[in-house]
Scaffold this active site. Sequence first.
Site, PDB file in Angstrom:
ATOM      1  N   CYS A 106       0.934  -1.308   0.039  1.00 54.39           N
ATOM      2  CA  CYS A 106      -0.054   0.281   0.243  1.00 54.39           C
ATOM      3  C   CYS A 106       1.017   1.285  -0.137  1.00 54.39           C
ATOM      4  O   CYS A 106       1.473   1.455  -1.004  1.00 54.39           O
ATOM      5  CB  CYS A 106      -1.026  -0.078   1.220  1.00 54.39           C
ATOM      6  SG  CYS A 106      -2.624   0.943   1.077  1.00 54.39           S
ATOM      7  N   HIS A 107       0.795   2.066   1.134  1.00 52.96           N
ATOM      8  CA  HIS A 107       1.537   3.322   1.136  1.00 52.96           C
ATOM      9  C   HIS A 107       3.045   2.831   1.574  1.00 52.96           C
ATOM     10  O   HIS A 107       3.707   3.871   1.685  1.00 52.96           O
ATOM     11  CB  HIS A 107       0.961   4.201   2.220  1.00 52.96           C
ATOM     12  CG  HIS A 107      -0.320   4.930   1.671  1.00 52.96           C
ATOM     13  ND1 HIS A 107      -1.507   4.211   1.407  1.00 52.96           N
ATOM     14  CD2 HIS A 107      -0.584   6.053   0.956  1.00 52.96           C
ATOM     15  CE1 HIS A 107      -2.566   4.961   0.881  1.00 52.96           C
ATOM     16  NE2 HIS A 107      -1.792   6.077   0.402  1.00 52.96           N
TER      17      HIS A 107
END
Length: 177
Positions: A106-107
């Site tokens: 994800c991030h």
Amino acid sequence: MKVAFLMAPEGVEQIELTEPWQAVIDAGGTPKLISTRSGKIQAFHHLDKGDTFPVDQTVADSDVEDFDGLVLPGGVANPDFLRMDPKAVAFVKGFVEAGKPVAAICHAPWTLVEADVLRGRTVTSWPSLRTDIRNAGATWVDEEVNVCDAGPAKLITSRKPDDLKAFCTTFIQEFGA
């Protein structure tokens, strides 16, 4: 297999911690929660507070040589906080320089950007990181999971919580479990 899970004191996406953590246990490994501060970390379900988890050791008291691999869970705030901590960034960079695999979802690749370990690599992430990843010298791809072995350490990356099953299966295989 001993695996470090690095996260900030708050902001980690809970499912991106708990599912990979369980995958390590299911593979017979030992996960260790590493953070920038001792005590507990606060996980989140997107923007809502989730559970708290005890820190096993701080990044200042951790040595890359003690681990077989590193998992970087996402959440928007988690990697942003980690990017601002020089010891956390050095810890991540140490895994890559030691040739040990790193899995990020994800991030979480924001921390890889800050560690300056993406040049010449191919990774995936949450789509909003695409420009940051390209600016760091990497190729961004929109794939459920990507394994890049074009550097000293394998990078296993995924886009989002929906990719967790493929992410966990792949990083466990790549970590050698």
